[in-house]
Design a protein around this motif. Structure first.
Motif, mmCIF file in Angstrom:
data_model
loop_
_atom_site.group_PDB
_atom_site.id
_atom_site.type_symbol
_atom_site.label_atom_id
_atom_site.label_comp_id
_atom_site.label_asym_id
_atom_site.label_seq_id
_atom_site.Cartn_x
_atom_site.Cartn_y
_atom_site.Cartn_z
ATOM 1 N N GLY A 294 46.372 -61.030 -56.875
ATOM 2 C CA GLY A 294 47.008 -60.026 -56.020
ATOM 3 C C GLY A 294 48.525 -60.149 -56.031
ATOM 4 N N GLN A 295 49.040 -61.373 -55.961
ATOM 5 C CA GLN A 295 50.488 -61.574 -55.998
ATOM 6 C C GLN A 295 51.070 -61.178 -57.347
ATOM 7 N N PHE A 296 50.383 -61.532 -58.417
ATOM 8 C CA PHE A 296 50.891 -61.219 -59.754
ATOM 9 C C PHE A 296 50.948 -59.712 -59.978
ATOM 10 N N ARG A 297 49.926 -58.997 -59.538
ATOM 11 C CA ARG A 297 49.917 -57.541 -59.719
ATOM 12 C C ARG A 297 51.004 -56.876 -58.885
ATOM 13 N N ALA A 298 51.205 -57.347 -57.660
ATOM 14 C CA ALA A 298 52.277 -56.786 -56.833
ATOM 15 C C ALA A 298 53.638 -57.061 -57.451
ATOM 16 N N LEU A 299 53.796 -58.231 -58.031
ATOM 17 C CA LEU A 299 55.078 -58.608 -58.632
ATOM 18 C C LEU A 299 55.376 -57.771 -59.868
ATOM 19 N N THR A 300 54.390 -57.625 -60.746
ATOM 20 C CA THR A 300 54.616 -56.879 -61.987
ATOM 21 C C THR A 300 54.684 -55.378 -61.757
ATOM 22 N N ALA A 301 54.137 -54.879 -60.635
ATOM 23 C CA ALA A 301 54.234 -53.452 -60.327
ATOM 24 C C ALA A 301 55.632 -53.065 -59.858
ATOM 25 N N ASN A 302 56.427 -54.038 -59.438
ATOM 26 C CA ASN A 302 57.792 -53.796 -58.980
ATOM 27 C C ASN A 302 58.731 -53.867 -60.186
ATOM 28 N N MET A 346 50.027 -73.243 -54.341
ATOM 29 C CA MET A 346 51.466 -73.289 -54.146
ATOM 30 C C MET A 346 52.258 -72.698 -55.304
ATOM 31 N N TRP A 347 51.823 -72.899 -56.521
ATOM 32 C CA TRP A 347 52.682 -72.688 -57.679
ATOM 33 C C TRP A 347 52.971 -71.227 -57.962
ATOM 34 N N MET A 348 52.093 -70.318 -57.561
ATOM 35 C CA MET A 348 52.353 -68.900 -57.789
ATOM 36 C C MET A 348 53.395 -68.360 -56.820
ATOM 37 N N SER A 349 53.510 -68.976 -55.643
ATOM 38 C CA SER A 349 54.394 -68.426 -54.620
ATOM 39 C C SER A 349 55.859 -68.427 -55.057
ATOM 40 N N PHE A 350 56.271 -69.365 -55.916
ATOM 41 C CA PHE A 350 57.664 -69.395 -56.372
ATOM 42 C C PHE A 350 57.984 -68.172 -57.220
ATOM 43 N N LEU A 351 57.068 -67.811 -58.113
ATOM 44 C CA LEU A 351 57.271 -66.609 -58.918
ATOM 45 C C LEU A 351 57.226 -65.362 -58.049
ATOM 46 N N TYR A 352 56.298 -65.333 -57.105
ATOM 47 C CA TYR A 352 56.126 -64.143 -56.269
ATOM 48 C C TYR A 352 57.358 -63.895 -55.405
ATOM 49 N N TYR A 353 57.902 -64.940 -54.812
ATOM 50 C CA TYR A 353 59.037 -64.775 -53.910
ATOM 51 C C TYR A 353 60.369 -64.733 -54.640
ATOM 52 N N GLY A 354 60.508 -65.466 -55.764
ATOM 53 C CA GLY A 354 61.804 -65.596 -56.420
ATOM 54 C C GLY A 354 61.921 -64.955 -57.781
ATOM 55 N N GLY A 355 60.844 -64.328 -58.284
ATOM 56 C CA GLY A 355 60.898 -63.707 -59.598
ATOM 57 C C GLY A 355 60.620 -64.685 -60.720
ATOM 58 N N THR A 410 45.522 -77.774 -53.813
ATOM 59 C CA THR A 410 44.390 -77.474 -52.922
ATOM 60 C C THR A 410 44.822 -76.718 -51.673
ATOM 61 N N ALA A 411 46.071 -76.878 -51.278
ATOM 62 C CA ALA A 411 46.642 -76.158 -50.147
ATOM 63 C C ALA A 411 48.124 -76.008 -50.425
ATOM 64 N N ASN A 412 48.806 -75.214 -49.626
ATOM 65 C CA ASN A 412 50.209 -74.942 -49.875
ATOM 66 C C ASN A 412 51.062 -75.616 -48.808
ATOM 67 N N PRO A 413 51.772 -76.704 -49.169
ATOM 68 C CA PRO A 413 52.616 -77.357 -48.160
ATOM 69 C C PRO A 413 53.715 -76.459 -47.629
ATOM 70 N N PHE A 414 54.033 -75.377 -48.344
ATOM 71 C CA PHE A 414 55.074 -74.468 -47.877
ATOM 72 C C PHE A 414 54.532 -73.395 -46.935
ATOM 73 N N ILE A 415 53.276 -73.544 -46.519
ATOM 74 C CA ILE A 415 52.760 -72.756 -45.405
ATOM 75 C C ILE A 415 52.992 -73.506 -44.093
ATOM 76 N N ILE A 416 53.128 -74.837 -44.192
ATOM 77 C CA ILE A 416 53.131 -75.706 -43.015
ATOM 78 C C ILE A 416 54.512 -76.314 -42.840
ATOM 79 N N ARG A 417 55.115 -76.122 -41.678
ATOM 80 C CA ARG A 417 56.480 -76.611 -41.437
ATOM 81 C C ARG A 417 56.604 -78.113 -41.668
#
Length: 448
Positions: A294-302, A346-355, A410-417
């Motif tokens: 879902g993140q990859f498709r939203a990113l490439t559609a922009n 975690m690893w996809m979120s960097f591409l999704y948020y930062g390109g 297994t989880a995203n440490p950047f979801i948790i403060r």
């Protein structure tokens, strides 16, 4: 210049440094412990969490002013800081371009900011051995508070029984607690009863929560330690006995834990069997896969997504048409549902948020930290540094950072403060303490 510090029959060369002032020590401790009682759940929590965020921000800003905003200028530390700063700026621009709601943006970007703040605080304050031990003591104190507070809050907030509770009782610092208490107990032989008590408690919480990811994190760090030791053993024909004891101890603990689970609480064991071998065993994997797609498709559609990313807090949808077999576990409302929080991978979120450009470099910064931590781990094992308490801050930084990095699968440490904050602190310890051992120049000698 360098000085030699004696401790327990070992010597460790240390560069001459001056301890930070008492006000800075107080601010550093306040910064580290500020989110120790952070929790999951919204009921009555917002004002308390805003207070914790205010304490954290005030301590950081006062420290920054006292250090005149000194920033890393060269080497690994500079690479991490400037890359992460570029990532924060790019993700903010992406949020502006995509008109992300401010409330969503600020909640998502804050954990990434906390990571950088933690890195800088360790880089500022952990140069002197006494200050580095102070930072580590504050970290472990906050981890213990988080462990017991989260356990109490999880049962209180959800009002669930032992047979029903899950992730709500998991402190985000459990990976750090396991690797550090295991190190203290098996390697350093320090605070044996207290370390054993904490290790048993954390393992019991993992068993009750039926969370496989925590077990995988410990396995990930153990495999890295074995690889580091093996690479040393090939060259020196010597394998660290404490590491062998750690593996044997781990196997015994798992065996005893399984036996105890069967005798004391068969329902918990049944939940483990259901999640590991039952129909729900792969749901968590496929939900993560759905978020990635879902993140990859939203990113490439922009059309500008490759450059600016979608920005922090942007929404995306799970393509449930591609994963229909998990709908029965999520409910029909999952179709077309908009999601604005990061995925658990975690690893996809960097591409999704930062390109693709800046996001890839941000990922590279974390991986560079992993390479540095692994190299330091090899030196720590080769020099038998567990005998010297002066080496403990570097051990905590290396093991802690690797455990949080393993958490990213297994989880995203950047979801948790709290997880993001401590991941930054651990990487800062790796950067600062690691400056003393670029090629093993700081060594621990056995004088017995």
């Amino acid at each position: 210049m360098a000085s030699t510090t004696q401790a327990n029959g070992f010597s460790m060369e240390q560069p001459v440094t001056q301890r930070i002032s008492q006000p800075r020590r107080i601010l550093a401790v306040l910064f580290v412990v500020s989110f120790a009682m952070d929790f999951k759940g919204a009921a009555g929590g917002s004002p308390i969490q805003l207070l914790m965020a205010g304490l954290n921000s005030a301590a950081f800003l006062l420290l920054a002013v006292s250090y005149r905003m000194a920033l890393p200028g060269e080497g690994f530390s500079a690479f991490v800081f400037w890359v992460w700063g570029a990532f924060l700026v790019t993700g903010t621009l992406g949020a502006l371009v995509n008109s992300t709601p401010f409330a969503h943006y600020i909640r998502i970007v804050y954990t990434f900011v906390l990571f950088l703040e933690g890195f800088l605080v360790a880089w500022w304050t952990a140069r002197d051995p006494r200050d580095s031990r102070m930072i580590v003591s504050a970290m472990m104190g906050a981890a213990v508070v988080s462990l017991f507070f989260t356990l109490w809050w999880g049962f209180y907030f959800t009002d669930r029984s032992v047979e029903q509770i899950r992730y709500q009782i998991l402190s985000p610092l459990i990976p750090l607690l396991i690797v550090v208490t295991g190190y203290d107990l098996i390697f350093a032989h320090a605070q044996k009863l207290w370390s054993l008590f904490l290790l048993v408690i954390t393992l019991a919480i993992i068993a009750i929560s039926v969370t496989r990811g925590m077990v995988l994190i410990v396995g990930f760090v153990t495999v890295l330690a074995l690889l580091a030791a093996f690479s040393n053993a090939v060259r020196t024909a010597r394998f660290p006995r404490p590491l062998v004891r750690a593996v044997v101890f781990g196997v015994i603990v798992v065996a005893v834990g399984l036996a105890a689970a069967v005798m004391l609480n068969p329902d918990v064991l049944g939940r483990w069997v259901h999640r590991s071998f039952g129909p729900a065993q792969n749901v968590t994997f496929w939900t993560r896969a759905a978020a990635i797609v879902g993140q990859f498709r939203a990113l490439t559609a922009n059309p500008y997504g490759w450059l600016t990313g979608q920005g922090f807090g942007s929404s995306y949808s799970w393509p449930m048409a591609d994963f229909p077999w998990i709908l029965k576990f999520l409910g029909p409302d999952a179709i077309g549902r908009s999601v604005w929080f990061p995925g658990e991978f975690m690893w996809m979120s960097f591409l999704y948020y930062g390109g693709f450009i800046v996001g890839s470099v941000a990922t590279l910064a974390l991986l560079a930290g992993a390479v540095r931590a692994f190299r330091l781990l090899k030196i720590l094992l080769r020099t038998s540094s567990w005998h010297n308490p002066l080496a403990r801050p570097l051990w905590v930084g290396v093991l802690g950072y690797l455990s949080f990095l393993g958490m990213g699968f297994t989880a995203n440490p950047f979801i948790i403060r709290l997880a993001a904050l401590f991941m930054g602190l651990c990487l800062g310890l790796v950067a600062v303490q690691g400056q003393r051992v670029p090629s093993g120049t700081v060594h621990w000698k056995n004088r017995r």
